[in-house]
Design a protein around this motif. Structure first.
Motif, PDB file in Angstrom:
ATOM      1  N   GLN A 311       0.830  -1.205   0.000  1.00 30.06           N
ATOM      2  CA  GLN A 311       0.000   0.000   0.000  1.00 30.06           C
ATOM      3  C   GLN A 311       0.868   1.260   0.000  1.00 30.06           C
ATOM      4  OE1 GLN A 311      -2.801  -0.532   3.310  1.00 30.06           O
ATOM      5  NE2 GLN A 311      -4.373  -1.016   1.804  1.00 30.06           N
ATOM      6  N   ARG A 312       1.958   1.237   0.751  1.00 25.46           N
ATOM      7  CA  ARG A 312       2.854   2.388   0.800  1.00 25.46           C
ATOM      8  C   ARG A 312       3.488   2.631  -0.573  1.00 25.46           C
ATOM      9  NH1 ARG A 312       6.169   0.552   4.394  1.00 25.46           N
ATOM     10  NH2 ARG A 312       4.880   1.199   6.135  1.00 25.46           N
ATOM     11  N   GLU A 313       3.928   1.557  -1.229  1.00 23.81           N
ATOM     12  CA  GLU A 313       4.527   1.694  -2.559  1.00 23.81           C
ATOM     13  C   GLU A 313       3.506   2.193  -3.580  1.00 23.81           C
ATOM     14  OE1 GLU A 313       7.591   1.482  -3.082  1.00 23.81           O
ATOM     15  OE2 GLU A 313       8.304   0.443  -1.293  1.00 23.81           O
ATOM     16  N   LEU A 314       2.266   1.723  -3.470  1.00 23.87           N
ATOM     17  CA  LEU A 314       1.223   2.156  -4.394  1.00 23.87           C
ATOM     18  C   LEU A 314       0.914   3.642  -4.223  1.00 23.87           C
ATOM     19  CD1 LEU A 314      -1.241  -0.892  -4.241  1.00 23.87           C
ATOM     20  CD2 LEU A 314       0.116  -0.164  -6.212  1.00 23.87           C
ATOM     21  N   GLU A 315       0.923   4.115  -2.984  1.00 27.06           N
ATOM     22  CA  GLU A 315       0.687   5.539  -2.734  1.00 27.06           C
ATOM     23  C   GLU A 315       1.782   6.382  -3.381  1.00 27.06           C
ATOM     24  OE1 GLU A 315       0.523   5.868   1.488  1.00 27.06           O
ATOM     25  OE2 GLU A 315      -1.625   5.436   1.602  1.00 27.06           O
ATOM     26  N   GLU A 316       3.022   5.958  -3.207  1.00 26.13           N
ATOM     27  CA  GLU A 316       4.153   6.691  -3.782  1.00 26.13           C
ATOM     28  C   GLU A 316       4.087   6.668  -5.307  1.00 26.13           C
ATOM     29  OE1 GLU A 316       7.504   9.034  -3.753  1.00 26.13           O
ATOM     30  OE2 GLU A 316       6.274   8.400  -2.036  1.00 26.13           O
ATOM     31  N   GLY A 320       3.607   9.865  -8.208  1.00 24.94           N
ATOM     32  CA  GLY A 320       4.467  10.071  -9.367  1.00 24.94           C
ATOM     33  C   GLY A 320       3.697  10.018 -10.667  1.00 24.94           C
ATOM     34  N   ALA A 321       2.755   9.081 -10.774  1.00 22.14           N
ATOM     35  CA  ALA A 321       1.950   8.951 -11.991  1.00 22.14           C
ATOM     36  C   ALA A 321       1.051  10.166 -12.190  1.00 22.14           C
ATOM     37  CB  ALA A 321       1.115   7.677 -11.923  1.00 22.14           C
ATOM     38  N   ALA A 322       0.485  10.672 -11.097  1.00 21.41           N
ATOM     39  CA  ALA A 322      -0.393  11.844 -11.189  1.00 21.41           C
ATOM     40  C   ALA A 322       0.388  13.076 -11.636  1.00 21.41           C
ATOM     41  CB  ALA A 322      -1.058  12.099  -9.837  1.00 21.41           C
ATOM     42  N   LEU A 372      -3.041   4.839 -13.938  1.00 21.07           N
ATOM     43  CA  LEU A 372      -3.761   5.286 -12.737  1.00 21.07           C
ATOM     44  C   LEU A 372      -4.933   4.372 -12.435  1.00 21.07           C
ATOM     45  CD1 LEU A 372      -3.605   9.148 -13.291  1.00 21.07           C
ATOM     46  CD2 LEU A 372      -2.535   7.878 -11.428  1.00 21.07           C
ATOM     47  N   SER A 373      -5.588   3.862 -13.480  1.00 25.18           N
ATOM     48  CA  SER A 373      -6.691   2.920 -13.290  1.00 25.18           C
ATOM     49  C   SER A 373      -6.185   1.601 -12.705  1.00 25.18           C
ATOM     50  CB  SER A 373      -7.393   2.663 -14.627  1.00 25.18           C
ATOM     51  OG  SER A 373      -8.403   1.692 -14.489  1.00 25.18           O
ATOM     52  N   LEU A 374      -5.056   1.102 -13.235  1.00 21.45           N
ATOM     53  CA  LEU A 374      -4.457  -0.124 -12.711  1.00 21.45           C
ATOM     54  C   LEU A 374      -4.013   0.061 -11.266  1.00 21.45           C
ATOM     55  CD1 LEU A 374      -2.314  -1.239 -15.787  1.00 21.45           C
ATOM     56  CD2 LEU A 374      -4.157  -2.566 -14.734  1.00 21.45           C
TER      57      LEU A 374
END
Length: 398
Positions: A311-316, A320-322, A372-374
């Motif tokens: 979850q922490r990696e996904l937030e980071e 970056g993607a945004a 972002l969807s993935l």
């Protein structure tokens, strides 16, 4: 040598690989007596058809204190062979290997790779390290980014195949992690495509600047627009470098988590199996149960910790993607100004270059939307995993 899908077996060795104990299934399938097994090197049961590179990888990992999974062909005392998927984990003063019967498509592919590697070892007189290097390259060509990816896909696939063979319902945690692995693979593929898109168009802004320079004062406006576009594209390039590394980190963390969770499940089952076995004078039953219980608890805890890390990696990664998505929108505004100016100049070369920029921007925008969807789907499944893990833990403890 035959053993059933419903059978699991384990052996424990010291740090030098000498057999210290195991369960009755291990002893029965090997066809050796305990007197012939205890204190002997574990390679007593190694089959001659096993590539040396596989064991080089195995020892390289466990000596670093890391778990590993591998398809292994073993030989029983009478010369018969049997395949296992072995999960080897470091324990105090040695190693624990838990095995299950393999049957998945990943297993079929592994056998083909082993045959080719054996031939390469025979033809080239390879060192074990070089053999391992060739194996990793072959796995990479098959779509596995590294050995961890291969061993994790193998273990998940074997659990799913085994459950089908036994007509039992697969734990929801395994199903969710299987989905996570598939989605993280798509995420990495898309991130790779986006990065490659940038590199394929990276010279277009420069070509625009050169073309504008050739037009003199007439091309001043298009030169300024192109320069702004180039500066923004450079920001995107810098962002993509970190973004791609973040995508790989997300994929690796999910892969690690799937292996940890699957290992804890198999260790839970082997502990239950061993607890129900008849005690023998050769094996200290209480001591082995203590080892199994420690490993089961350790990997269960590490699996939960990994879910939080995911979850922490996904937030980071999402941040970056945004940011790259925001920069991409800026590209669109600059490109539109360039299109208007190129149209005013009625220059076919400029129009072609602006069209290339449009293709680049649209491809980048589409890719980032997909990413972002993935990422959102991965986040949702990780949350479901945390919930399901709690439910599965309660079922296991009941």
């Amino acid at each position: 040598m035959k053993f059933g899908f419903d059978e699991l077996f384990f052996s424990r060795t010291d740090s030098r690989g000498k057999i210290k104990s195991g369960n009755t299934v291990f002893q029965r399938v090997s066809q050796y007596s305990w007197d012939e097994l205890l204190g002997k090197p574990h390679n007593t049961i190694r089959h001659k058809d096993m590539p040396r590179g596989v064991f080089w990888l195995l020892w390289d990992q466990i000596r670093k204190g890391l778990p590993i999974g591998a398809y292994v062909k073993n030989s029983s005392k009478n010369g018969q062979y049997y395949w296992v998927y072995a999960i080897v984990t470091p324990i105090e003063n040695g190693y624990l290997s838990v095995r299950l019967k393999p049957s998945s498509a990943v297993f079929e592919g592994a056998q083909e790779q082993y045959q080719a590697l054996l031939q390469a070892e025979s033809d080239g007189d390879l060192t074990p390290a070089k053999s391992a290097e060739i194996l990793l390259a072959s796995l990479n060509r098959l779509g596995f980014r590294n050995y961890q990816s291969f061993m994790t896909q193998g273990l998940i696939s074997e659990i799913l195949a085994r459950d089908r063979m036994l007509s039992v319902e697969t734990l929801s945690t395994v199903r969710f992690f299987h989905e996570l692995l598939l989605e993280s693979g798509k995420l990495l593929e898309t991130a790779t495509r986006v990065t490659e898109t940038y590199h394929s168009f990276r010279f277009v802004p420069l070509n625009l600047i050169i073309q504008a320079g050739q037009l003199g004062n007439t091309g001043a406006a298009i030169g300024t627009i192109s320069n702004n576009y180039s500066l923004l594209a450079e920001e995107i390039r810098l962002g993509l470098d970190g973004f791609f590394e973040a995508a790989k980190k997300v994929s690796d963390t999910i892969c690690e988590g799937a292996f940890l969770l699957s290992t804890s499940i198999i260790q839970q089952e082997i502990a239950e199996v061993f607890a129900g076995e008849a005690k023998t004078s050769e094996i200290d039953h209480a001591c082995e149960m203590a080892h199994l219980d420690r490993q089961r608890g350790l990997y269960a805890a590490r699996a939960v910790e990994n879910l939080v890390n995911i979850q922490r990696e996904l937030e980071e990664f999402a941040r970056g993607a945004a940011e790259i998505k925001r920069l991409t929108l800026g590209l669109a505004a600059i490109r539109i100004m360039g299109k208007v100016e190129a149209g005013r100049l009625a220059n076919s070369v400029l129009n072609d270059l602006i069209t290339d920029l449009e293709t680049f921007q649209q491809t980048l925008s589409t890719g980032m939307t997909e990413i972002l969807s993935l990422n959102s789907a991965l986040w949702q499944h990780t949350g479901q995993l945390l919930d399901a893990y709690g439910d599965d833990t309660k079922v296991a403890a009941a």
